[in-house]
Design a protein around this motif. Sequence first.
Motif, PDB file in Angstrom:
ATOM      1  N   ASP A 222      45.165 -30.518  10.362  1.00 22.10           N
ATOM      2  CA  ASP A 222      45.077 -29.721   9.146  1.00 22.10           C
ATOM      3  C   ASP A 222      46.414 -29.804   8.424  1.00 22.10           C
ATOM      4  O   ASP A 222      47.470 -29.535   9.016  1.00 22.10           O
ATOM      5  N   ALA A 223      46.395 -30.155   7.144  1.00 20.10           N
ATOM      6  CA  ALA A 223      47.641 -30.328   6.398  1.00 20.10           C
ATOM      7  C   ALA A 223      48.360 -29.011   6.117  1.00 20.10           C
ATOM      8  O   ALA A 223      49.516 -29.021   5.689  1.00 20.10           O
ATOM      9  N   ASN A 224      47.712 -27.896   6.330  1.00 27.38           N
ATOM     10  CA  ASN A 224      48.347 -26.593   6.124  1.00 27.38           C
ATOM     11  C   ASN A 224      49.025 -26.153   7.414  1.00 27.38           C
ATOM     12  O   ASN A 224      48.480 -25.378   8.202  1.00 27.38           O
ATOM     13  N   GLY A 225      50.217 -26.671   7.644  1.00 23.51           N
ATOM     14  CA  GLY A 225      50.922 -26.302   8.865  1.00 23.51           C
ATOM     15  C   GLY A 225      52.177 -27.122   9.044  1.00 23.51           C
ATOM     16  O   GLY A 225      52.475 -28.046   8.280  1.00 23.51           O
ATOM     17  N   CYS A 226      52.944 -26.767  10.067  1.00 30.85           N
ATOM     18  CA  CYS A 226      54.175 -27.466  10.436  1.00 30.85           C
ATOM     19  C   CYS A 226      53.975 -28.009  11.848  1.00 30.85           C
ATOM     20  O   CYS A 226      53.632 -27.264  12.765  1.00 30.85           O
ATOM     21  N   TYR A 227      54.181 -29.310  12.011  1.00 30.21           N
ATOM     22  CA  TYR A 227      53.938 -29.977  13.292  1.00 30.21           C
ATOM     23  C   TYR A 227      55.190 -30.742  13.695  1.00 30.21           C
ATOM     24  O   TYR A 227      55.992 -31.153  12.855  1.00 30.21           O
ATOM     25  N   GLU A 228      55.327 -30.959  14.995  1.00 36.26           N
ATOM     26  CA  GLU A 228      56.454 -31.757  15.462  1.00 36.26           C
ATOM     27  C   GLU A 228      56.075 -32.507  16.735  1.00 36.26           C
ATOM     28  O   GLU A 228      55.102 -32.179  17.408  1.00 36.26           O
ATOM     29  N   THR A 229      56.848 -33.529  17.027  1.00 37.40           N
ATOM     30  CA  THR A 229      56.664 -34.308  18.250  1.00 37.40           C
ATOM     31  C   THR A 229      58.028 -34.788  18.719  1.00 37.40           C
ATOM     32  O   THR A 229      58.867 -35.185  17.904  1.00 37.40           O
ATOM     33  N   THR A 230      58.263 -34.736  20.022  1.00 32.76           N
ATOM     34  CA  THR A 230      59.508 -35.218  20.615  1.00 32.76           C
ATOM     35  C   THR A 230      59.178 -36.346  21.576  1.00 32.76           C
ATOM     36  O   THR A 230      58.246 -36.232  22.383  1.00 32.76           O
ATOM     37  N   LYS A 265      67.895 -38.441  12.827  1.00 34.09           N
ATOM     38  CA  LYS A 265      68.723 -37.629  13.720  1.00 34.09           C
ATOM     39  C   LYS A 265      68.171 -37.666  15.137  1.00 34.09           C
ATOM     40  O   LYS A 265      66.966 -37.484  15.356  1.00 34.09           O
ATOM     41  N   GLN A 266      69.038 -37.927  16.112  1.00 34.86           N
ATOM     42  CA  GLN A 266      68.640 -37.926  17.513  1.00 34.86           C
ATOM     43  C   GLN A 266      69.023 -36.607  18.171  1.00 34.86           C
ATOM     44  O   GLN A 266      69.993 -35.945  17.778  1.00 34.86           O
ATOM     45  N   ASN A 267      68.265 -36.213  19.180  1.00 32.19           N
ATOM     46  CA  ASN A 267      68.614 -35.052  19.982  1.00 32.19           C
ATOM     47  C   ASN A 267      69.745 -35.415  20.944  1.00 32.19           C
ATOM     48  O   ASN A 267      70.045 -36.596  21.168  1.00 32.19           O
ATOM     49  N   LYS A 268      70.382 -34.408  21.542  1.00 35.59           N
ATOM     50  CA  LYS A 268      71.530 -34.646  22.420  1.00 35.59           C
ATOM     51  C   LYS A 268      71.178 -35.509  23.621  1.00 35.59           C
ATOM     52  O   LYS A 268      72.022 -36.243  24.142  1.00 35.59           O
ATOM     53  N   ASP A 269      69.911 -35.442  24.055  1.00 34.45           N
ATOM     54  CA  ASP A 269      69.511 -36.227  25.226  1.00 34.45           C
ATOM     55  C   ASP A 269      69.008 -37.619  24.855  1.00 34.45           C
ATOM     56  O   ASP A 269      68.513 -38.365  25.706  1.00 34.45           O
ATOM     57  N   GLY A 270      69.153 -37.994  23.577  1.00 39.23           N
ATOM     58  CA  GLY A 270      68.754 -39.321  23.145  1.00 39.23           C
ATOM     59  C   GLY A 270      67.323 -39.434  22.665  1.00 39.23           C
ATOM     60  O   GLY A 270      66.912 -40.485  22.160  1.00 39.23           O
ATOM     61  N   THR A 271      66.549 -38.367  22.795  1.00 35.86           N
ATOM     62  CA  THR A 271      65.174 -38.371  22.294  1.00 35.86           C
ATOM     63  C   THR A 271      65.170 -38.142  20.789  1.00 35.86           C
ATOM     64  O   THR A 271      66.194 -37.803  20.186  1.00 35.86           O
ATOM     65  N   TYR A 272      64.011 -38.310  20.200  1.00 33.82           N
ATOM     66  CA  TYR A 272      63.822 -38.031  18.782  1.00 33.82           C
ATOM     67  C   TYR A 272      62.779 -36.935  18.618  1.00 33.82           C
ATOM     68  O   TYR A 272      61.801 -36.873  19.371  1.00 33.82           O
ATOM     69  N   THR A 273      62.979 -36.082  17.614  1.00 32.91           N
ATOM     70  CA  THR A 273      61.956 -35.122  17.206  1.00 32.91           C
ATOM     71  C   THR A 273      61.614 -35.396  15.747  1.00 32.91           C
ATOM     72  O   THR A 273      62.487 -35.328  14.884  1.00 32.91           O
ATOM     73  N   LEU A 274      60.361 -35.758  15.503  1.00 33.62           N
ATOM     74  CA  LEU A 274      59.883 -35.938  14.141  1.00 33.62           C
ATOM     75  C   LEU A 274      59.045 -34.737  13.753  1.00 33.62           C
ATOM     76  O   LEU A 274      58.366 -34.131  14.596  1.00 33.62           O
ATOM     77  N   GLY A 315      55.286 -41.049  27.691  1.00 32.52           N
ATOM     78  CA  GLY A 315      56.449 -40.670  26.899  1.00 32.52           C
ATOM     79  C   GLY A 315      56.757 -41.625  25.767  1.00 32.52           C
ATOM     80  O   GLY A 315      57.593 -41.327  24.916  1.00 32.52           O
ATOM     81  N   TYR A 316      56.093 -42.799  25.739  1.00 31.24           N
ATOM     82  CA  TYR A 316      56.405 -43.810  24.739  1.00 31.24           C
ATOM     83  C   TYR A 316      55.359 -43.895  23.624  1.00 31.24           C
ATOM     84  O   TYR A 316      55.334 -44.856  22.861  1.00 31.24           O
ATOM     85  N   ASN A 317      54.490 -42.895  23.548  1.00 31.00           N
ATOM     86  CA  ASN A 317      53.535 -42.813  22.442  1.00 31.00           C
ATOM     87  C   ASN A 317      53.678 -41.443  21.811  1.00 31.00           C
ATOM     88  O   ASN A 317      53.075 -40.469  22.246  1.00 31.00           O
ATOM     89  N   MET A 318      54.475 -41.368  20.772  1.00 30.16           N
ATOM     90  CA  MET A 318      54.801 -40.072  20.177  1.00 30.16           C
ATOM     91  C   MET A 318      53.581 -39.406  19.564  1.00 30.16           C
ATOM     92  O   MET A 318      53.542 -38.188  19.416  1.00 30.16           O
ATOM     93  N   THR A 319      52.555 -40.181  19.202  1.00 29.83           N
ATOM     94  CA  THR A 319      51.372 -39.577  18.575  1.00 29.83           C
ATOM     95  C   THR A 319      50.618 -38.677  19.526  1.00 29.83           C
ATOM     96  O   THR A 319      49.856 -37.806  19.091  1.00 29.83           O
ATOM     97  N   GLN A 320      50.830 -38.842  20.823  1.00 28.18           N
ATOM     98  CA  GLN A 320      50.157 -38.004  21.824  1.00 28.18           C
ATOM     99  C   GLN A 320      50.775 -36.622  21.939  1.00 28.18           C
ATOM    100  O   GLN A 320      50.170 -35.711  22.509  1.00 28.18           O
ATOM    101  N   PHE A 321      51.985 -36.437  21.395  1.00 24.55           N
ATOM    102  CA  PHE A 321      52.705 -35.190  21.604  1.00 24.55           C
ATOM    103  C   PHE A 321      52.832 -34.346  20.345  1.00 24.55           C
ATOM    104  O   PHE A 321      53.590 -33.383  20.319  1.00 24.55           O
TER     105      PHE A 321
END
Length: 326
Positions: A222-230, A265-274, A315-321
């Motif tokens: 749903d486009a009415n919302g805020c989503y994220e993935t790490t 921007k990368q997180n401190k542990d080297g991961t990314y959050t989009l 962990g290598y498919n960000m669309t799952q998270f």
Amino acid sequence: MKIVSKLAAIALLTSTSVSADPIIVNQDNFPQAYTNLRFAAIIEKAGGLNTFLKMPVPSSDPTQQFVVRMNRDTAYSTSVFDLSSRKVYITIPKTDKYVTIQIVDENHETQRMIYGPGRHLITAKTDHAFVIVRTLDSELRDNIVVEAPKPKPFKTKNWDKPSFQKTEKEGNADFSDGYYQAGAFSNVESGQTPYMNYVGVAGGWGGAMVMDNIYQTSPYFDANGCYETTFVNPEAKYFWSATVYNGDGYMFNDVANISSEMNPKQNKDGTYTLRFGCKGQPNNIPVLEGNTTGKFNVLMRHYGPSDMVSNGEYGYNMTQFIRKAD
């Protein structure tokens, strides 16, 4: 790229056409129908066969996009070539940046990409084929050299509009529900199947083989919302990108994508959050502004996928998270 799915626009083309009774379109011949019409549109845009068109940055207006699921990851030059002579060469000038050549024939069978500068022989199973140059060096496109004999004409067939649109819509829906990339974007020798070829054409015409690019597609949200993935760093050989599309598979604003080339921007542990629809936060792509469908999904592209991505490691498919943010 949206011209091909609008048959009314194709009717205006000046390329050679066949005035026969309309051909009913179904799953079996949809790859040929869509490809035939797209070739015609490219020839018209380029001003003829064997002539590269420097593609502009895709519009944010869904009705102006050439096909579904375009992206802004690289600069493109495209053309339709007559390869029947087996004497067509493309020379890519020297560059240290990413550049590839991909070939798609009239049956929507593709090949392994050709990488890097040099003089390359271009061949395909069919007389005519689509050739696309992808590069991170946009200036390179001004110096591509084509060696090709005089081409023979390309014929646009008379495809039945209602059956074409119905088949396209159904295939695009199947693509969005999940598809098998190796069976969709490939060739018969490498495992392409008729049904997946149909779904791949309807949902992402011209996709690359899994050895070159891997595509990961999220469900719709749903486009009415805020989503994220790490997610962990995918460690692509070249780069990775994530693009947001509306419910029909089109970009809808000027901030449609993010990639490793954009220094996210990368997180401190080297991961990314989009983030998606999280205004004012880092690595965010809007999902509501310009979106008239009420939903969106995300397509992750890996250019030169790492072994971890190719093997489907956790962990290598960000669309799952992708989850709604608290």
